[in-house]
Design a protein around this motif. Structure first.
Motif, PDB file in Angstrom:
ATOM      1  N   UNK A   1       5.211 -10.090   9.037  1.00 29.32           N
ATOM      2  CA  UNK A   1       5.187  -9.279   7.816  1.00 29.32           C
ATOM      3  C   UNK A   1       6.492  -8.520   7.653  1.00 29.32           C
ATOM      4  N   UNK A   2       6.996  -7.948   8.753  1.00 28.88           N
ATOM      5  CA  UNK A   2       8.271  -7.217   8.662  1.00 28.88           C
ATOM      6  C   UNK A   2       9.423  -8.151   8.302  1.00 28.88           C
ATOM      7  N   UNK A   3       9.411  -9.347   8.892  1.00 33.26           N
ATOM      8  CA  UNK A   3      10.445 -10.327   8.563  1.00 33.26           C
ATOM      9  C   UNK A   3      10.397 -10.705   7.078  1.00 33.26           C
ATOM     10  N   UNK A   4       9.189 -10.913   6.591  1.00 31.87           N
ATOM     11  CA  UNK A   4       9.035 -11.268   5.177  1.00 31.87           C
ATOM     12  C   UNK A   4       9.496 -10.138   4.273  1.00 31.87           C
ATOM     13  N   UNK A   5       9.190  -8.890   4.663  1.00 34.86           N
ATOM     14  CA  UNK A   5       9.613  -7.740   3.863  1.00 34.86           C
ATOM     15  C   UNK A   5      11.142  -7.666   3.791  1.00 34.86           C
ATOM     16  N   UNK A   6      11.802  -7.870   4.936  1.00 39.17           N
ATOM     17  CA  UNK A   6      13.271  -7.825   4.949  1.00 39.17           C
ATOM     18  C   UNK A   6      13.859  -8.941   4.082  1.00 39.17           C
TER      19      UNK A   6
ATOM     20  N   UNK B   1       7.203  -8.682 -16.474  1.00 38.28           N
ATOM     21  CA  UNK B   1       6.667  -9.724 -15.596  1.00 38.28           C
ATOM     22  C   UNK B   1       6.443  -9.120 -14.212  1.00 38.28           C
ATOM     23  N   UNK B   2       5.201  -9.205 -13.740  1.00 38.77           N
ATOM     24  CA  UNK B   2       4.862  -8.765 -12.391  1.00 38.77           C
ATOM     25  C   UNK B   2       4.649  -9.986 -11.503  1.00 38.77           C
ATOM     26  N   UNK B   3       5.021  -9.842 -10.231  1.00 40.14           N
ATOM     27  CA  UNK B   3       4.952 -10.963  -9.293  1.00 40.14           C
ATOM     28  C   UNK B   3       4.258 -10.494  -8.012  1.00 40.14           C
ATOM     29  N   UNK B   4       3.370 -11.320  -7.497  1.00 35.60           N
ATOM     30  CA  UNK B   4       2.711 -11.041  -6.218  1.00 35.60           C
ATOM     31  C   UNK B   4       2.969 -12.208  -5.278  1.00 35.60           C
ATOM     32  N   UNK B   5       3.495 -11.923  -4.094  1.00 36.59           N
ATOM     33  CA  UNK B   5       3.747 -12.925  -3.064  1.00 36.59           C
ATOM     34  C   UNK B   5       2.705 -12.741  -1.965  1.00 36.59           C
ATOM     35  N   UNK B   6       1.908 -13.768  -1.736  1.00 37.40           N
ATOM     36  CA  UNK B   6       0.875 -13.736  -0.691  1.00 37.40           C
ATOM     37  C   UNK B   6       1.320 -14.679   0.426  1.00 37.40           C
ATOM     38  N   UNK B   7       1.560 -14.144   1.606  1.00 39.16           N
ATOM     39  CA  UNK B   7       2.160 -14.928   2.677  1.00 39.16           C
ATOM     40  C   UNK B   7       1.249 -16.023   3.216  1.00 39.16           C
ATOM     41  N   UNK B   8      -0.051 -15.793   3.265  1.00 39.53           N
ATOM     42  CA  UNK B   8      -0.949 -16.785   3.866  1.00 39.53           C
ATOM     43  C   UNK B   8      -2.385 -16.461   3.518  1.00 39.53           C
ATOM     44  N   UNK B   9      -3.253 -17.463   3.645  1.00 33.87           N
ATOM     45  CA  UNK B   9      -4.687 -17.240   3.476  1.00 33.87           C
ATOM     46  C   UNK B   9      -5.207 -16.366   4.621  1.00 33.87           C
ATOM     47  N   UNK B  10      -6.233 -15.558   4.375  1.00 33.73           N
ATOM     48  CA  UNK B  10      -6.774 -14.697   5.434  1.00 33.73           C
ATOM     49  C   UNK B  10      -7.212 -15.474   6.675  1.00 33.73           C
TER      50      UNK B  10
ATOM     51  N   UNK C   1      -2.228  -6.415   3.253  1.00 35.58           N
ATOM     52  CA  UNK C   1      -1.742  -6.761   4.594  1.00 35.58           C
ATOM     53  C   UNK C   1      -0.621  -7.788   4.567  1.00 35.58           C
ATOM     54  N   UNK C   2      -0.783  -8.867   3.804  1.00 35.76           N
ATOM     55  CA  UNK C   2       0.244  -9.920   3.755  1.00 35.76           C
ATOM     56  C   UNK C   2       0.699 -10.173   2.320  1.00 35.76           C
ATOM     57  N   UNK C   3       0.635  -9.150   1.478  1.00 31.17           N
ATOM     58  CA  UNK C   3       0.979  -9.320   0.068  1.00 31.17           C
ATOM     59  C   UNK C   3       2.043  -8.315  -0.371  1.00 31.17           C
ATOM     60  N   UNK C   4       2.987  -8.804  -1.172  1.00 30.79           N
ATOM     61  CA  UNK C   4       4.073  -7.985  -1.696  1.00 30.79           C
ATOM     62  C   UNK C   4       4.175  -8.190  -3.204  1.00 30.79           C
ATOM     63  N   UNK C   5       4.479  -7.104  -3.923  1.00 29.70           N
ATOM     64  CA  UNK C   5       4.579  -7.180  -5.378  1.00 29.70           C
ATOM     65  C   UNK C   5       5.905  -6.592  -5.838  1.00 29.70           C
ATOM     66  N   UNK C   6       6.350  -7.049  -6.997  1.00 30.88           N
ATOM     67  CA  UNK C   6       7.541  -6.465  -7.629  1.00 30.88           C
ATOM     68  C   UNK C   6       7.528  -6.795  -9.113  1.00 30.88           C
ATOM     69  N   UNK C   7       8.357  -6.079  -9.859  1.00 30.87           N
ATOM     70  CA  UNK C   7       8.522  -6.331 -11.286  1.00 30.87           C
ATOM     71  C   UNK C   7       9.858  -7.005 -11.523  1.00 30.87           C
TER      72      UNK C   7
END
Length: 600
Positions: free
Chosen positions: A223-228, A195-204, A245-251
């Motif tokens: 972005x740094x706060x969200x990463x932490x 299962x892969x997951x993508x978190x998009x913080x906000x619309x462009x 830019x505002x997207x993070x992924x993980x498995x």
């Protein structure tokens, strides 16, 4: 395992590590040349090089005192350094049984010293080497210096490799690393569902608005706060990637089930939005994709996640699992958008059909609406209800209208020459109302084809007008002043029904077919259409009812004093030759009916 087979596998792994670094056949780099010059100076030798051991050659990323970029690998001492991952010193080529008759030995080289370039995984890439034309010995301090210089080369290699592999803002592995790790997963666990997951913080557009108010630095902080926060939530065992830019992924961890995991994500997302004080995370969305590494390419995993995130935007909990059917629909829309430009340039894909407009009191055909049709070379006939909304919101919108206008005006002129004095109706999009010089281009087309302005009618929707009412009003005023007829299309489905009409320079109101088709449903529906017609007449507009499909509807509209109608009851949209046949038959039928009525 036999020794030759073991060597072959190790060599393939070493070559794979070298290829992954993307160093071979790249331009010279001052960061490497600086170290090579330093090695030449420390050893007081004329030749130095950063030599990489490829399958059948030694390729020099950096070189001093050497004109050529590579030499054969066979009997090259740097190859031995790469294979052994240890320092090699040849004090005198003439006295060495292996290298005396090598290419270097025959070219006059007598001394060689090379320190290995070793990756973190232990693969030897090649050597940092120094060469001379006289035999010599080396001191232990010189060997140590050569090792240090080789380590500096490897640090530079790793730095260049990390550039593009580590996001400089968050310090997280980048999209390239995510794709590489997915490829590794396919090699190591090809059949293991993940299962892969993508978190998009906000619309462009929201990021842009936020940056405009708070400044781009605040976006970086967010972005740094969200990463932490995401790293804290995932824990050290899960790897987080910064893929955009505002997207993070993980498995997700192996073995977790989709339904339970999606519920956990939805709950965690809800709590995160409640904790957020920035307001930005309130618009974040999460896309989920379940895949098998052996069956899904890394780029396709990432694309599926993007698709799921877009679907999540319209989901109540802002979490969505990838849907192949939704993605196929999106891919089709994208293909239509990509293929429309070539279709405009082709001569056999786009064409116009024409639906008659009937004057209700007389039954005569007094006009036709031009409608665009697309026969795609691969997809076949594409419904205008599918492709027109896509094109209207693209850079092709203005070109599409210009294409239709030119064909429609030319056809109206031909009908005029055949003594069919019809008004040609053409749909106009919101993009056209914001197009500088749109009115001038329409007038130019009329002059080019020799058609009087009153023989052209442009249809605009309420929603198109209201996107920028002031600009639309200026365009419509200019068109009306030029003598071009204007119609408000799909009336009743837009913003206001009648309030703004008193200021519009339109001539026609076209009642949307959704109201006309319900005329037989009851008194309330009849009353609504009757009121539309009456109020439009009071404001000085001529009224056209769209979507008339049976005689009962036509009779009701006659009783309501509607001016014009169009719909399948009279004719479907027709090809040019079919329209002309229909027109002649309809004219004869109307004349016969008029004669019968006169006799009665």
């Amino acid at each position: 395992m036999s020794e030759p087979l073991r060597y072959e596998r190790l060599e393939e792994a070493r070559l794979g590590a070298l290829q992954e670094l993307n160093l071979l056949d790249t331009p010279p780099s001052e960061s490497f040349d600086r170290i090579t010059r330093m090695a030449s100076q420390i050893f007081n030798l004329p030749i130095s090089a950063v030599s990489l051991t490829d399958r059948d050659r030694q390729w020099f990323k950096s070189r001093v005192g050497v004109d050529h970029r590579s030499i054969p690998r066979d009997k090259a001492p740097c190859a031995q350094v790469a294979e052994s991952a240890d320092v090699l010193v040849i004090s005198d080529f003439a006295q060495d049984a292996c290298y005396a008759d090598s290419l270097l030995g025959r070219s006059g080289i007598r001394f060689y010293a090379g320190a290995p370039l070793i990756t973190r995984e232990g693969y030897g890439l090649g050597a940092l080497c120094v060469l001379g034309t006289e035999p010599r010995a080396v001191a232990a301090s010189e060997v140590a210096a050569l090792r240090d210089l080789a380590a500096m080369v490897m640090a530079q290699i790793e730095l260049q490799h990390a550039f593009g592999r580590v996001d400089p803002l968050s310090g997280l592995p980048s999209r390239n690393q995510f794709l590489d790790d997915l490829a590794d997963l396919a090699a190591e666990h090809p059949d293991e569902a993940r299962i892969a997951v993508l978190v998009d913080l906000a619309r462009p557009e929201q990021v842009g608005a936020y940056a405009r108010v708070m400044g781009p630095g605040r976006i970086d902080d967010m972005v740094r706060e969200a990463a932490r926060e995401l790293r804290r939530l995932l824990g050290p065992e899960r790897k987080l990637y910064h893929t955009a830019a505002t997207q993070f992924a993980f498995l997700a961890a192996p073995g977790v089930t989709q339904d339970n995991y999606v519920r956990l994500l939805a709950e965690g997302h809800r709590q995160a939005r409640q904790r957020s004080m920035t307001g930005m995370l309130l618009t974040s969305a999460i896309g989920v994709s379940v895949f098998k590494p052996c069956a899904t390419a890394p780029q396709d995993v990432l694309r599926a996640l993007y698709s799921a995130v877009q679907d999540a935007r319209s989901s109540p909990d802002l979490v969505s699992v990838y849907s192949s059917s939704a993605d196929e629909a999106y891919q089709r829309r994208y293909r239509l958008l990509q293929d429309f430009g070539p279709a405009l340039r082709a001569d056999n894909q786009l064409r116009l059909v024409f639906q008659p407009r009937i004057d209700l009191p007389t039954g005569r055909c007094i006009g036709a609406e031009a409608l665009l049709r697309w026969n795609h070379p691969d997809l076949g006939p594409v419904s205008p209800g599918e492709f027109v909304p896509v094109i209207e919101h693209s850079p092709h919108a203005q070109t599409m209208t210009a294409f239709v206008l030119d064909l429609a005006i030319a056809q109206a002129r031909r009908w005029q020459e055949a003594e069919h004095r019809l008004v040609m109706s053409v749909n106009v999009s919101a993009a056209n109302l914001h197009e500088p010089g749109f009115g001038s281009s329409v007038e130019s087309a009329l002059r080019r084809h020799g058609l009087a302005p009153e023989r052209l009618e442009l249809e605009v929707t309420e929603s198109a007008v209201m996107q920028d009412a002031d600009q639309a009003r200026r365009q419509l005023d200019a068109l009306a002043a030029a003598g071009i007829r204007l119609a408000i299309d799909d009336f009743g489905t837009g913003y206001s029904s009648l309030a703004y009409l008193q200021d519009m320079p339109a001539h026609i109101v076209k009642i949307d077919q959704s109201f006309v088709r319900k005329l037989g449903d009851g008194e309330r529906e009849k009353s609504l259409v009757r009121s539309m017609i009456s109020l439009s007449h009071d404001l000085g507009y001529r009224v056209v009812a769209e979507g008339v499909e049976n005689v009962e509807t036509a009779d009701r509209l006659v009783a309501m004093s509607c001016d014009e109608v169009q719909g399948y009851f009279y004719a479907r949209p027709l090809e040019v030759d079919q329209f002309e046949v229909w027109l002649q038959e309809h004219k004869q039928s109307a004349e016969r009916e008029a004669k019968i009525n006169a006799e009665l």
